[in-house]
Design an enzyme around this catalytic site. Sequence first.
Site, mmCIF file in Angstrom:
data_model
loop_
_atom_site.group_PDB
_atom_site.id
_atom_site.type_symbol
_atom_site.label_atom_id
_atom_site.label_comp_id
_atom_site.label_asym_id
_atom_site.label_seq_id
_atom_site.Cartn_x
_atom_site.Cartn_y
_atom_site.Cartn_z
ATOM 1 N N TYR A 15 0.795 -1.229 0.000
ATOM 2 C CA TYR A 15 0.000 0.000 0.000
ATOM 3 C C TYR A 15 0.829 1.282 0.000
ATOM 4 O O TYR A 15 0.272 2.359 -0.135
ATOM 5 C CB TYR A 15 -0.935 0.001 1.220
ATOM 6 C CG TYR A 15 -1.737 -1.263 1.305
ATOM 7 C CD1 TYR A 15 -2.764 -1.525 0.402
ATOM 8 C CD2 TYR A 15 -1.441 -2.233 2.255
ATOM 9 C CE1 TYR A 15 -3.483 -2.709 0.450
ATOM 10 C CE2 TYR A 15 -2.155 -3.421 2.317
ATOM 11 C CZ TYR A 15 -3.179 -3.657 1.408
ATOM 12 O OH TYR A 15 -3.886 -4.827 1.451
ATOM 13 N N ASP A 17 3.373 2.534 -2.145
ATOM 14 C CA ASP A 17 3.510 3.236 -3.415
ATOM 15 C C ASP A 17 2.149 3.727 -3.918
ATOM 16 O O ASP A 17 2.020 4.884 -4.326
ATOM 17 C CB ASP A 17 4.146 2.312 -4.462
ATOM 18 C CG ASP A 17 5.554 1.893 -4.069
ATOM 19 O OD1 ASP A 17 6.169 2.617 -3.275
ATOM 20 O OD2 ASP A 17 6.026 0.850 -4.542
ATOM 21 N N TYR A 193 5.347 -3.378 10.020
ATOM 22 C CA TYR A 193 5.725 -4.674 9.479
ATOM 23 C C TYR A 193 5.862 -5.667 10.641
ATOM 24 O O TYR A 193 5.819 -5.283 11.809
ATOM 25 C CB TYR A 193 7.057 -4.560 8.719
ATOM 26 C CG TYR A 193 7.074 -3.484 7.667
ATOM 27 C CD1 TYR A 193 6.321 -3.612 6.504
ATOM 28 C CD2 TYR A 193 7.846 -2.332 7.834
ATOM 29 C CE1 TYR A 193 6.333 -2.610 5.529
ATOM 30 C CE2 TYR A 193 7.861 -1.331 6.874
ATOM 31 C CZ TYR A 193 7.106 -1.477 5.721
ATOM 32 O OH TYR A 193 7.113 -0.484 4.774
ATOM 33 N N GLN A 255 -8.161 5.925 3.231
ATOM 34 C CA GLN A 255 -7.136 6.858 3.685
ATOM 35 C C GLN A 255 -7.666 7.959 4.598
ATOM 36 O O GLN A 255 -7.028 8.302 5.593
ATOM 37 C CB GLN A 255 -6.416 7.462 2.481
ATOM 38 C CG GLN A 255 -5.479 6.477 1.794
ATOM 39 C CD GLN A 255 -4.766 7.098 0.608
ATOM 40 O OE1 GLN A 255 -5.323 7.909 -0.120
ATOM 41 N NE2 GLN A 255 -3.514 6.710 0.400
ATOM 42 N N ARG A 271 4.520 2.857 9.549
ATOM 43 C CA ARG A 271 5.536 2.168 8.757
ATOM 44 C C ARG A 271 5.700 2.852 7.397
ATOM 45 O O ARG A 271 4.863 3.638 6.962
ATOM 46 C CB ARG A 271 5.160 0.708 8.547
ATOM 47 C CG ARG A 271 4.071 0.508 7.509
ATOM 48 C CD ARG A 271 3.718 -0.952 7.294
ATOM 49 N NE ARG A 271 3.125 -1.148 5.980
ATOM 50 C CZ ARG A 271 2.424 -2.215 5.624
ATOM 51 N NH1 ARG A 271 2.224 -3.184 6.505
ATOM 52 N NH2 ARG A 271 1.936 -2.332 4.410
ATOM 53 N N GLY A 272 6.815 2.501 6.712
ATOM 54 C CA GLY A 272 6.998 2.911 5.332
ATOM 55 C C GLY A 272 7.049 4.407 5.148
ATOM 56 O O GLY A 272 7.703 5.128 5.894
ATOM 57 N N GLU A 273 6.327 4.912 4.150
ATOM 58 C CA GLU A 273 6.365 6.339 3.821
ATOM 59 C C GLU A 273 5.020 7.023 3.997
ATOM 60 O O GLU A 273 4.933 8.070 4.636
ATOM 61 C CB GLU A 273 6.847 6.532 2.383
ATOM 62 C CG GLU A 273 6.925 8.000 1.958
ATOM 63 C CD GLU A 273 7.604 8.192 0.615
ATOM 64 O OE1 GLU A 273 7.207 9.115 -0.121
ATOM 65 O OE2 GLU A 273 8.542 7.442 0.295
ATOM 66 N N ASP A 274 3.953 6.464 3.443
ATOM 67 C CA ASP A 274 2.671 7.161 3.461
ATOM 68 C C ASP A 274 2.157 7.370 4.876
ATOM 69 O O ASP A 274 1.846 8.491 5.288
ATOM 70 C CB ASP A 274 1.642 6.383 2.630
ATOM 71 C CG ASP A 274 0.310 7.114 2.532
ATOM 72 O OD1 ASP A 274 0.314 8.295 2.141
ATOM 73 O OD2 ASP A 274 -0.722 6.507 2.856
ATOM 74 N N SER A 275 2.063 6.293 5.675
ATOM 75 C CA SER A 275 1.557 6.435 7.038
ATOM 76 C C SER A 275 2.537 7.232 7.905
ATOM 77 O O SER A 275 2.126 7.915 8.846
ATOM 78 C CB SER A 275 1.273 5.071 7.665
ATOM 79 O OG SER A 275 2.446 4.277 7.719
#
Length: 377
Positions: A15, A17, A193, A255, A271-275
């Site tokens: 989710y 990208d 993750y 979202q 985590r990651g970038e968006d959240s």
Amino acid sequence: MRVTWDIFCSVVDNYGDIGVTWRLARQLVAEHDVSVRLWVDDLSPFTRICPEADSAALRQVQQGVEVCFWGADWLPAEPADVVVEAFACELPAAYVDAMAKRERKVLWLNLEYLSAEDWVEGCHGLPSMQPGGLAKFFFFPGFTAGTGGLLREHKLLSERLEFQADAQARGNFLRSLGVEPVSNARLISLFAYENDALASWLDALAAGSQVSQLLVPEGRVLSSVQAWLGGELLRAGDQVQRGALQLHVLPFVRQDQYDRLLWCCDFNAVRGEDSFVRAQWAGRPLLWHIYQQDEGVHLEKLEAFLSLYAEGLSDDARAALCDLWRAWNTSGEMTDSWNQTLKVWDELDLHAAKWALEQASRPDLATALVQFYLNWL
């Protein structure tokens, strides 16, 4: 005529990208009056964040964005005025050829992953010559004035402040997710993750003197939660009590609902970038689970952000924050660092709110992209 944009997204990590490119596409349409096609090579994850979408449709319009399936058999398409290659995905060769032959020149942008590393400012906006006489420009989101900024809708912070000031709205929202707020409980969201460090953190929360309500949307971290519970299978709607810890498993949400979940909570693990970016706009203390890369490259990125984010904190607050984040991202022991975090909670809470305001004082990513195009013209 409206300026046309093509955004290409290759779904790599479920989710992240698609989450970034979908937000960007919607904002460009809603706030900058441009026409956007979002090309996606896997629509299944897209339907999770946009439930009304059809995962089998080759073309569909969602919230003003034309969403197109990008498969192995590329069908000819007229290139847009602005082409965004998100996160170094490889454009179809026939499309690149059409870009080079187009009578009206095309701005080709490679939208890079978010990083706080020092070298980003020096590379932001630089061109790279490509076959056919095309130039591709590297565009870096970031946290400083020399970068492209962060995704942020125009009214995001004002909507957040209004929501956080309305206890009834927050309560109603949580109840819509099946969560009954407990008086004086600490609300924590967990979207991460798989993580071996989680067990010691859950132990600390269960042994705490204050009730903690841990809100866990469906996702990869559930397997680590289940392991801590002794293998007990969890699904959306389940609630489990262990000492002072109440676990609530939430359904996967769209979202805008996830934004409100972050706004409801006192602490957000993301985590990651968006959240990660959305948690910063929530103005609350946070914990980032960075995407793991070979040879520990991700830890360099983690330290770069910590160095920037921790500016202005007292020595105690800086140490607590950094120790907690490092333990979380290296499968370390969380109990001591969490207890130290609780001792400097008020400072970290104030700092998170100030950080959000500081970042919001700069142009947002969509606006920066549009301005880059206008300057290029």
